[in-house]
Every structure is written in C-alpha cells, then in structure tokens.
Design an enzyme around this catalytic site. Structure first.
Site, PDB file in Angstrom:
ATOM      1  N   LYS A 142      34.056  67.909   1.037  1.00  0.00           N
ATOM      2  CA  LYS A 142      35.440  67.160   1.666  1.00  0.00           C
ATOM      3  C   LYS A 142      34.874  67.379   3.017  1.00  0.00           C
ATOM      4  O   LYS A 142      34.858  68.565   3.661  1.00  0.00           O
ATOM      5  CB  LYS A 142      36.534  67.703   1.380  1.00  0.00           C
ATOM      6  CG  LYS A 142      37.742  66.778   1.547  1.00  0.00           C
ATOM      7  CD  LYS A 142      38.839  67.380   1.069  1.00  0.00           C
ATOM      8  CE  LYS A 142      40.021  65.964   1.591  1.00  0.00           C
ATOM      9  NZ  LYS A 142      41.173  66.490   0.994  1.00  0.00           N
ATOM     10  N   CYS A 174      40.047  63.190  -2.211  1.00  0.00           N
ATOM     11  CA  CYS A 174      41.524  62.916  -1.942  1.00  0.00           C
ATOM     12  C   CYS A 174      41.553  62.029  -0.976  1.00  0.00           C
ATOM     13  O   CYS A 174      41.186  60.836  -1.111  1.00  0.00           O
ATOM     14  CB  CYS A 174      42.010  64.395  -1.597  1.00  0.00           C
ATOM     15  SG  CYS A 174      43.656  64.415  -1.316  1.00  0.00           S
ATOM     16  N   GLU A 233      39.602  65.642  -8.687  1.00  0.00           N
ATOM     17  CA  GLU A 233      39.660  66.767  -7.636  1.00  0.00           C
ATOM     18  C   GLU A 233      40.063  68.197  -8.305  1.00  0.00           C
ATOM     19  O   GLU A 233      41.069  68.193  -8.706  1.00  0.00           O
ATOM     20  CB  GLU A 233      40.259  66.447  -6.470  1.00  0.00           C
ATOM     21  CG  GLU A 233      40.456  67.140  -5.343  1.00  0.00           C
ATOM     22  CD  GLU A 233      41.583  66.938  -4.092  1.00  0.00           C
ATOM     23  OE1 GLU A 233      41.428  67.590  -3.189  1.00  0.00           O
ATOM     24  OE2 GLU A 233      42.381  66.073  -4.497  1.00  0.00           O
TER      25      GLU A 233
END
EC number: 2.3.1.269
Length: 477
Positions: A337, A387, A274
């Site tokens: 995301k 994440c 990430e």
C-alpha cells in the site's frame, strides 16, 4: 419580493439546506438527482453579499454537507479508537470544518470575481472543480465525495470519466447549479438579472454531448479473453480479527469459502480481502504453509491481504500488503500500500504530534510502499489497490500504465459497521474502472464485495456483513 439581504438568518438556513441536499445526493441514501440543484440555495443566499459573508455561507453549507456525509468516522473512532464520544465529535468537526473550507473558498472567490466583472457562470464551476482537484492531494489528499461521484449509478453520464476523470462530471453538475441559480435570479431579483441564455445553451450542449458519448461507449462490445474470479468475503468480526486466539478460525473460514468457490474448477484469480490473514504471512509458517497448500489444491492464483515487513539493517518497516500466490503455491509477487490512511495507519508529522498515539488506540505504524508494482497472474497483470487507495485516480492509472489489465481493490470496511461509508467507498471505485477502461474487482472483509466491468456496471455486489464466495466470469481486454 424582499431581497435576500433582508433576512440574514434565512441566508444561513438556505446555505444549510444546500449542505443537506449535497449529503443526500451521496450514498446512502444516494438521491443523485439532488446534486444537480443542491448548490442553488447557497448561490441564492450568497447573492450580492460581500465576499466575506459568502465565505461564511459557503462554510455553513460545507460543514452541514460533510457532517452528513462523514458521520461514520465517529463509529470507527469511538468503537475501535476507544475515544469518548465528546472527543470523537471534536475530531470529526475539525475534519468537517477543514473540508468545509473548500466550498467556503469557492463562494469567496466567485463573489470577488463577480465584483470585478467575472461572471459566476464561468467562475463557479471552474473554481469548484479546481478546489476539488487541490483537495485530492493537499495534506496527503482526501478526494472523498467529489460532486461527480454522486452519479456513479448513472452510467451514460459517467462514461466521460475516461476523458476527464470524475472532474468532468463535477464541472457539469456545478455548471447546472449556477445556470439554475441565474435563471431563478432572473425571475425573482428586484433588479432583473439577464437570463443566462448562452450558458444554458452551453450546458444543454455539454449534457447532450456527454450522453451521446456515454451511450456510444456503453454499446461498444467488449472484446478479449474470458477471465474468471472468485471473491471471498469472510465476514470476520473486527472486534476479534486481530486476536491470536481466532487465527485458526479465520484461516479456516477462508479455506472453506475458497474451496466452495473453486468447486467447479480453477479460477483465474481468487481474491481475499485486506489483512485477510491476521498475521505476517512471511514468517507465520504454520498458517502460511496451509495457504500455499490451498492454492496448489485450487490450482488458482490467489491474492492474500496480509501485513508485511522489510528489514533494513536494524530498522524494520511495516507494510500493508497483498501477496500473490501462484497455482503452485509459490509467492510470486507482493504489492504494498502506497497511500496510507493518516491517523489510521500512521501519524503525519509524528515528531511534532507525539501525543496522538497516546490518545487514540490502535493507530498503526506502517510505512508506504516504495513503488507501483503490477502482479503477473499468467492470464494478465493485475494492479492491487489496498483499502482507500481506490479513491485516488492517479494510483489506479499508474497500475494500468504499468500493464495491469484488471484492478483489484482489497479492503476492510468493517470499521464503519452498517453506515454509508462502504457504499460511498464503492461508488468511487466504479470511476476507477471507467477511467481506465478495465474491470475492477473488490473483496471486502464484511462488504461491499463487488465486480465492476470497464463501463461501470456493477455486475455483482454483496450485502454488508454476509459470508460470500461468488465465482464470476467475463470478457476482459
């Protein structure tokens, strides 16, 4: 033997003991066996107490448990949010207090049910698991440390996750606790309680069935095409990661490690963590061209974590994204995301909380991704969980339903240093692999980088804060 009503202070000590045992059952240290008995002291303390007293005891157990499990939040808030310890602890206790409401509510509802003739043997596991599920989506959702996650290393047990998710295992653990509680009450109470023979028999049957199913799944051979992946753990210091002066050094680290990982030939997939590149890959041409040239040199599809942006008239939306580059150096896909970290990547209800950005340094202003989008590698589609998206079962399931045959978790857990947070994060991604019967690979900036097969075996994993560039091949569906 005196009744448990005789010494109220002891009741709170027992509730706190349950909290300690719960905290110890999760990594680290991860004494998973404790989860099967951790709630017994709380149940004994609640005994025949009034529901309001049971609520307070449940809150005590929850507060101690979540304080022990989530202590690492203070590390990130103080070090990178630049808040004073005193302010950080207040925020931390507010979160732990919110989460403690769930075991408190469980204790309250179960005691009220008992007063109305509903057995705790039925009510306790049902209410506990029901509230775990509600916690997974209420107020944006935070399903951290559900009971079942404590068993991530016990592979025969966790195979039922493909049928029930983590909640099936949470149910078994909660049932085990309440059955043991009733057995102890049968021995110790002044008014002898009936032994839970039927419930104990049901628990044994469920455990035997779970283990039988688990061993059967574990012994099924994997069938499919071979797939090779190179995971790059750059170990970039969080304190300099976003400093423009270190952009050159950061890119050079990932170039060097990627070349070493592919020195014996192309990999089907190279994965960077990430925000591996601390700039916008879309418009930082100097470095973007180097990364495109690198993928051509490696002849490998490459996932690169990078912030992204989209323009909508005069409005700019910022995204936390993963770009997929083809072996020819073209950007062929992007996954954004969807589930952002509240108070980390955005401020919930920002119009009503304008002061938060002024208090805490470094809060992002990201927008959530619009949709689940699998990325096609030429060797099968992948779904990228950025994440802490890896802790949400429905997101992983969505990517698999969209055609993904491998789940990729890219993360940066450097915020939490050498705490238990990276280990807890890893434990939950094991369940995503088992639930969907697909392998999951994760690349973390400072660890834990890992390769997990569809049965939950952790085939390879790193230590924290080491440079790593493993190459691994396995058979996938």
């Amino acid at each position: 033997m005196p009744g448990f009503n005789a010494v109220p202070r002891r009741d709170y000590v027992m509730a706190a003991l349950s909290g300690v045992l719960l905290a110890l059952s999760f990594p680290k240290p991860g004494f998973s066996i404790l989860a099967w008995v951790a709630l017994v002291p709380l149940l004994l303390a609640c005994g025949r107490k009034a529901p309001a007293v049971a609520f307070r005891l449940g809150f005590t157990a929850g507060l101690v448990a979540y304080a022990g499990i989530l202590y690492w939040i203070n590390i990130a808030v103080v070090t990178y949010g630049r808040l004073h310890w005193s302010v950080s602890i207040v925020i931390f206790l507010m979160l732990a207090g919110y989460l403690a409401l769930y075991p408190a509510a469980t204790a309250y509802v179960v005691r009220r049910g008992e007063d109305r003739g509903i057995s705790a043997l039925l009510a306790f596991p049902v209410v506990w698991v029901g509230l775990e599920y509600i916690r997974s989506f209420l107020l944006t959702g935070f399903p951290w440390a559900s009971l079942g996650y404590s068993q991530y290393r016990t592979l025969p047990l966790i195979q039922i996750a493909d049928l029930t998710g983590v909640y099936g295992l949470s149910f078994l653990i909660a049932l085990s606790n309440v059955v043991l509680y009733r057995i102890i009450r049968g021995f110790a109470a002044r008014e002898r309680a009936p032994y839970p023979v039927k419930s104990a028999a049901i628990l044994v049957l469920l455990l035997v069935a779970t283990l039988a199913y688990g061993f059967n799944r574990l012994h099924r051979p994997e069938a499919g095409a071979p797939f090779s992946v190179a995971l790059i753990q750059g170990n970039i210091d969080q304190s300099v990661k976003w400093d423009p002066a270190f952009q050159e050094a950061t890119v050079a680290v990932y170039e060097r490690l990627s070349r070493k990982a592919c020195s014996t030939g192309p990999a089907d997939l190279v994965v960077w963590p990430e925000s591996a590149v601390p700039f916008y890959l879309q418009n930082e041409e100097k470095y973007a061209s180097r990364i495109r040239n690198l993928t051509r040199e490696l002849r490998s599809c490459t996932v690169v974590g990078s912030p992204a942006f989209e323009r909508d008239g005069e409005t700019i939306r910022y995204l936390n994204s993963a770009f997929l580059l083809s072996p020819w150096g073209d950007v062929v896909g992007r996954s954004d995301k969807i589930h952002l970290v509240p108070f980390g990547e955005y401020v919930p209800m920002a119009k009503f909380l304008p002061f938060v950005n002024k208090i805490v340094a470094g809060i992002g202003d990201f927008s959530p991704g619009a949709r689940i989008a699998s990325l096609e590698t030429g060797k099968g589609a992948i779904g990228v969980l950025v994440c802490f998206e890896g802790i949400f079962p429905e997101l992983a399931r969505g990517y698999v339903r969209a055609g993904s045959r491998v789940l990729v978790n890219i993360t940066n857990d450097a915020w939490y240093k050498r705490s238990s947070a990276p280990y807890q994060h890893l434990s939950m991604t094991v369940f995503r692999a088992v639930e969907n019967r697909v392998p999951l690979v994760r690349a973390a900036n400072t660890g834990i980088t890992a390769i997990i097969d569809s049965k939950g075996h952790i085939l390879r994993m790193t230590n924290l804060f080491e440079v790593w560039r493993p190459r691994f091949s396995w058979t996938r569906k």
